[in-house]
Design a protein around this motif. Structure first.
Motif, PDB file in Angstrom:
ATOM      1  N   GLU A   1     -99.113   5.211 -60.244  1.00  0.00           N
ATOM      2  CA  GLU A   1     -99.075   4.275 -59.125  1.00  0.00           C
ATOM      3  C   GLU A   1     -97.872   3.349 -59.286  1.00  0.00           C
ATOM      4  O   GLU A   1     -97.481   2.987 -60.389  1.00  0.00           O
ATOM      5  CB  GLU A   1    -100.366   3.439 -59.117  1.00  0.00           C
ATOM      6  CG  GLU A   1    -100.437   2.431 -57.991  1.00  0.00           C
ATOM      7  CD  GLU A   1    -101.675   1.543 -58.052  1.00  0.00           C
ATOM      8  OE1 GLU A   1    -102.098   1.060 -56.995  1.00  0.00           O
ATOM      9  OE2 GLU A   1    -102.206   1.331 -59.170  1.00  0.00           O
TER      10      GLU A   1
ATOM     11  N   GLU B   1     -90.431   4.164 -45.431  1.00  0.00           N
ATOM     12  CA  GLU B   1     -90.315   5.479 -46.051  1.00  0.00           C
ATOM     13  C   GLU B   1     -88.948   6.118 -45.812  1.00  0.00           C
ATOM     14  O   GLU B   1     -88.356   6.713 -46.725  1.00  0.00           O
ATOM     15  CB  GLU B   1     -91.425   6.385 -45.512  1.00  0.00           C
ATOM     16  CG  GLU B   1     -91.426   7.782 -46.089  1.00  0.00           C
ATOM     17  CD  GLU B   1     -92.537   8.640 -45.511  1.00  0.00           C
ATOM     18  OE1 GLU B   1     -92.242   9.778 -45.117  1.00  0.00           O
ATOM     19  OE2 GLU B   1     -93.692   8.158 -45.447  1.00  0.00           O
TER      20      GLU B   1
ATOM     21  N   SER C   1     -97.296   6.555 -56.360  1.00  0.00           N
ATOM     22  CA  SER C   1     -97.239   5.730 -55.160  1.00  0.00           C
ATOM     23  C   SER C   1     -95.988   4.876 -55.176  1.00  0.00           C
ATOM     24  O   SER C   1     -95.366   4.620 -56.218  1.00  0.00           O
ATOM     25  CB  SER C   1     -98.482   4.846 -54.984  1.00  0.00           C
ATOM     26  OG  SER C   1     -98.421   3.674 -55.771  1.00  0.00           O
TER      27      SER C   1
ATOM     28  N   ASN D   1     -99.424   1.030 -49.773  1.00  0.00           N
ATOM     29  CA  ASN D   1     -99.318   1.631 -51.098  1.00  0.00           C
ATOM     30  C   ASN D   1     -99.521   3.133 -50.885  1.00  0.00           C
ATOM     31  O   ASN D   1    -100.653   3.586 -50.705  1.00  0.00           O
ATOM     32  CB  ASN D   1    -100.387   1.035 -52.025  1.00  0.00           C
ATOM     33  CG  ASN D   1    -100.262   1.512 -53.453  1.00  0.00           C
ATOM     34  OD1 ASN D   1     -99.517   2.436 -53.750  1.00  0.00           O
ATOM     35  ND2 ASN D   1    -101.025   0.883 -54.343  1.00  0.00           N
ATOM     36  N   ARG D   2     -98.433   3.904 -50.906  1.00  0.00           N
ATOM     37  CA  ARG D   2     -98.464   5.292 -50.434  1.00  0.00           C
ATOM     38  C   ARG D   2     -98.032   6.276 -51.521  1.00  0.00           C
ATOM     39  O   ARG D   2     -97.025   6.074 -52.192  1.00  0.00           O
ATOM     40  CB  ARG D   2     -97.547   5.455 -49.221  1.00  0.00           C
ATOM     41  CG  ARG D   2     -97.488   6.858 -48.628  1.00  0.00           C
ATOM     42  CD  ARG D   2     -96.731   6.861 -47.316  1.00  0.00           C
ATOM     43  NE  ARG D   2     -97.430   6.027 -46.330  1.00  0.00           N
ATOM     44  CZ  ARG D   2     -96.887   5.640 -45.176  1.00  0.00           C
ATOM     45  NH1 ARG D   2     -95.642   5.987 -44.858  1.00  0.00           N
ATOM     46  NH2 ARG D   2     -97.597   4.905 -44.335  1.00  0.00           N
ATOM     47  N   SER D   3     -98.829   7.327 -51.675  1.00  0.00           N
ATOM     48  CA  SER D   3     -98.457   8.424 -52.573  1.00  0.00           C
ATOM     49  C   SER D   3     -97.888   9.577 -51.760  1.00  0.00           C
ATOM     50  O   SER D   3     -98.154   9.716 -50.562  1.00  0.00           O
ATOM     51  CB  SER D   3     -99.662   8.892 -53.395  1.00  0.00           C
ATOM     52  OG  SER D   3    -100.643   9.467 -52.565  1.00  0.00           O
TER      53      SER D   3
ATOM     54  N   ARG E   1     -98.970  12.804 -47.534  1.00  0.00           N
ATOM     55  CA  ARG E   1     -98.901  11.368 -47.792  1.00  0.00           C
ATOM     56  C   ARG E   1    -100.323  10.830 -47.821  1.00  0.00           C
ATOM     57  O   ARG E   1    -101.178  11.310 -47.078  1.00  0.00           O
ATOM     58  CB  ARG E   1     -98.138  10.651 -46.683  1.00  0.00           C
ATOM     59  CG  ARG E   1     -96.711  11.088 -46.481  1.00  0.00           C
ATOM     60  CD  ARG E   1     -96.208  10.604 -45.134  1.00  0.00           C
ATOM     61  NE  ARG E   1     -94.801  10.910 -44.919  1.00  0.00           N
ATOM     62  CZ  ARG E   1     -94.359  12.089 -44.463  1.00  0.00           C
ATOM     63  NH1 ARG E   1     -95.223  13.055 -44.170  1.00  0.00           N
ATOM     64  NH2 ARG E   1     -93.066  12.287 -44.292  1.00  0.00           N
ATOM     65  N   TYR E   2    -100.537   9.810 -48.647  1.00  0.00           N
ATOM     66  CA  TYR E   2    -101.851   9.172 -48.683  1.00  0.00           C
ATOM     67  C   TYR E   2    -101.672   7.682 -48.920  1.00  0.00           C
ATOM     68  O   TYR E   2    -100.972   7.270 -49.861  1.00  0.00           O
ATOM     69  CB  TYR E   2    -102.726   9.762 -49.801  1.00  0.00           C
ATOM     70  CG  TYR E   2    -103.950   8.909 -50.097  1.00  0.00           C
ATOM     71  CD1 TYR E   2    -105.015   8.853 -49.203  1.00  0.00           C
ATOM     72  CD2 TYR E   2    -104.008   8.117 -51.249  1.00  0.00           C
ATOM     73  CE1 TYR E   2    -106.107   8.036 -49.442  1.00  0.00           C
ATOM     74  CE2 TYR E   2    -105.106   7.309 -51.503  1.00  0.00           C
ATOM     75  CZ  TYR E   2    -106.154   7.269 -50.594  1.00  0.00           C
ATOM     76  OH  TYR E   2    -107.229   6.452 -50.836  1.00  0.00           O
ATOM     77  N   ASP E   3    -102.284   6.857 -48.077  1.00  0.00           N
ATOM     78  CA  ASP E   3    -102.269   5.403 -48.247  1.00  0.00           C
ATOM     79  C   ASP E   3    -103.562   4.949 -48.916  1.00  0.00           C
ATOM     80  O   ASP E   3    -104.663   5.295 -48.466  1.00  0.00           O
ATOM     81  CB  ASP E   3    -102.133   4.707 -46.894  1.00  0.00           C
ATOM     82  CG  ASP E   3    -100.757   4.896 -46.269  1.00  0.00           C
ATOM     83  OD1 ASP E   3     -99.866   5.441 -46.944  1.00  0.00           O
ATOM     84  OD2 ASP E   3    -100.588   4.492 -45.096  1.00  0.00           O
ATOM     85  N   LYS E   4    -103.423   4.177 -49.976  1.00  0.00           N
ATOM     86  CA  LYS E   4    -104.562   3.710 -50.770  1.00  0.00           C
ATOM     87  C   LYS E   4    -105.601   3.020 -49.894  1.00  0.00           C
ATOM     88  O   LYS E   4    -105.292   2.094 -49.146  1.00  0.00           O
ATOM     89  CB  LYS E   4    -104.049   2.745 -51.847  1.00  0.00           C
ATOM     90  CG  LYS E   4    -105.096   2.251 -52.836  1.00  0.00           C
ATOM     91  CD  LYS E   4    -104.424   1.350 -53.868  1.00  0.00           C
ATOM     92  CE  LYS E   4    -105.383   0.867 -54.932  1.00  0.00           C
ATOM     93  NZ  LYS E   4    -104.686   0.009 -55.930  1.00  0.00           N
TER      94      LYS E   4
ATOM     95  N   TYR F   1    -101.218  -6.088 -48.822  1.00  0.00           N
ATOM     96  CA  TYR F   1    -101.296  -4.672 -48.464  1.00  0.00           C
ATOM     97  C   TYR F   1    -102.375  -4.415 -47.420  1.00  0.00           C
ATOM     98  O   TYR F   1    -103.425  -5.052 -47.426  1.00  0.00           O
ATOM     99  CB  TYR F   1    -101.592  -3.814 -49.701  1.00  0.00           C
ATOM    100  CG  TYR F   1    -100.429  -3.723 -50.656  1.00  0.00           C
ATOM    101  CD1 TYR F   1     -99.515  -2.681 -50.581  1.00  0.00           C
ATOM    102  CD2 TYR F   1    -100.235  -4.699 -51.635  1.00  0.00           C
ATOM    103  CE1 TYR F   1     -98.442  -2.605 -51.449  1.00  0.00           C
ATOM    104  CE2 TYR F   1     -99.160  -4.639 -52.508  1.00  0.00           C
ATOM    105  CZ  TYR F   1     -98.260  -3.592 -52.405  1.00  0.00           C
ATOM    106  OH  TYR F   1     -97.196  -3.530 -53.262  1.00  0.00           O
TER     107      TYR F   1
ATOM    108  N   ILE G   1    -105.680   6.804 -55.256  1.00  0.00           N
ATOM    109  CA  ILE G   1    -104.824   5.904 -56.014  1.00  0.00           C
ATOM    110  C   ILE G   1    -105.686   4.862 -56.726  1.00  0.00           C
ATOM    111  O   ILE G   1    -106.440   4.129 -56.086  1.00  0.00           O
ATOM    112  CB  ILE G   1    -103.796   5.187 -55.115  1.00  0.00           C
ATOM    113  CG1 ILE G   1    -102.860   6.187 -54.410  1.00  0.00           C
ATOM    114  CG2 ILE G   1    -102.968   4.192 -55.923  1.00  0.00           C
ATOM    115  CD1 ILE G   1    -101.937   5.551 -53.373  1.00  0.00           C
TER     116      ILE G   1
END
Length: 275
Positions: A40, A59, A83, A97-99, A111-114, A134, A154
């Protein structure tokens, strides 16, 4: 699948952090890894939000993401970028907070946002309010890879088994948990929660973590882990930063799920009544 995990002590300089990520991608490729997992907040870890704001972008303009994508393509390895903190993604001005899952051509596959934000006061005196800066995500994410379907989470998400059930119900056989766990919560809960999530889902859990004393004054627990579907720990990087490797036999998922078929035994449960 040969997986590499990058355990890092990310600092307050995004360019230095990006250079470390590129070196880790190159090391992963040299070690024969198919994919590298990072923690993270791999691009910037800075609790001074005023100072951090000077380095944050959306991004499309995040220079750490651009360098990681370029390095993945050059090395020919996939990267799960644990992330990044991103600005300019929301109308309300809050960060995300994005992975990212990046393939071996440098393309973003998912993509994944916490979803769950860390708002706690610890007995040590540490206080964290992620929700003050956030915005939470709202969508669980799974993505198909050459090695199986991956479910993305995350850090603090780890404490919410309903999310992991949603991911395994959607076919995930690999669960990613990039993290920056504090030392007291890590000592108390890190290993047991990761093993529980693996056992409940009959899936591999891969958790790349931050470790050490960071430039912003925080300390993180480390112990990047890989847990197999039976709950056995295949890799524990302790407090040592760098790149670790582990080979995963994906047939293990079917073996464990046949042995204890918890997924097929799941039932929808009505809300509890008060007796």
């Amino acid at each position: 699948m040969r997986a590499a995990l990058f355990q890092s002590c990310t600092g307050i300089d995004p360019d230095a952090n990006a250079t470390a990520l590129v070196a880790a991608i190159e090391a992963a490729a040299a070690g024969g890894a198919d994919i590298l997992f990072t923690p993270e907040m791999s691009g910037l870890l800075d609790r001074d939000r005023t100072r951090a704001a000077d380095h944050l972008a959306d991004e499309a303009h995040d220079r750490v993401l651009a360098r990681v994508r370029d390095a993945a393509a050059k090395a020919g390895v996939w990267v799960h970028l644990g992330s990044l903190a991103l600005a300019g993604e929301r109308h309300d001005g809050r960060l995300v907070n994005r992975s990212f899952l990046i393939d071996d051509a440098g393309a973003i596959r998912a993509r994944y946002d916490k979803i769950h934000l860390f708002d706690v006061d610890l007995p040590t005196g540490e206080s964290w309010r992620e929700s003050s800066a956030y915005a939470p995500g709202s969508q669980a994410v799974v993505v198909d890879t050459p090695w199986g379907r991956m479910g993305l989470t995350i850090c603090y998400d780890l404490r919410f088994p309903d999310l992991f059930r949603t991911l395994s119900d959607a076919g995930a056989t690999i669960l990613c948990v990039p993290a920056a766990f504090t030392v007291p919560t890590g000592r108390a809960h890190w290993h047991v929660l990761l093993r529980a999530r693996a056992i409940e889902a009959g899936a591999f859990v891969i958790a790349a973590a931050q470790a050490g004393a960071h430039a912003d004054g925080r300390a993180t627990y480390g112990h990047s882990l890989v847990v197999d579907p039976w709950g056995d720990v295949l890799l524990d990087m302790q407090g040592e930063n760098g790149v670790g490797f582990v080979d995963l036999d994906m047939k293990r998922v079917a073996e464990v799920r046949a042995r204890v078929p918890v997924l097929t035994h799941r039932r929808k449960i009505a809300p509890a009544t008060i007796a």
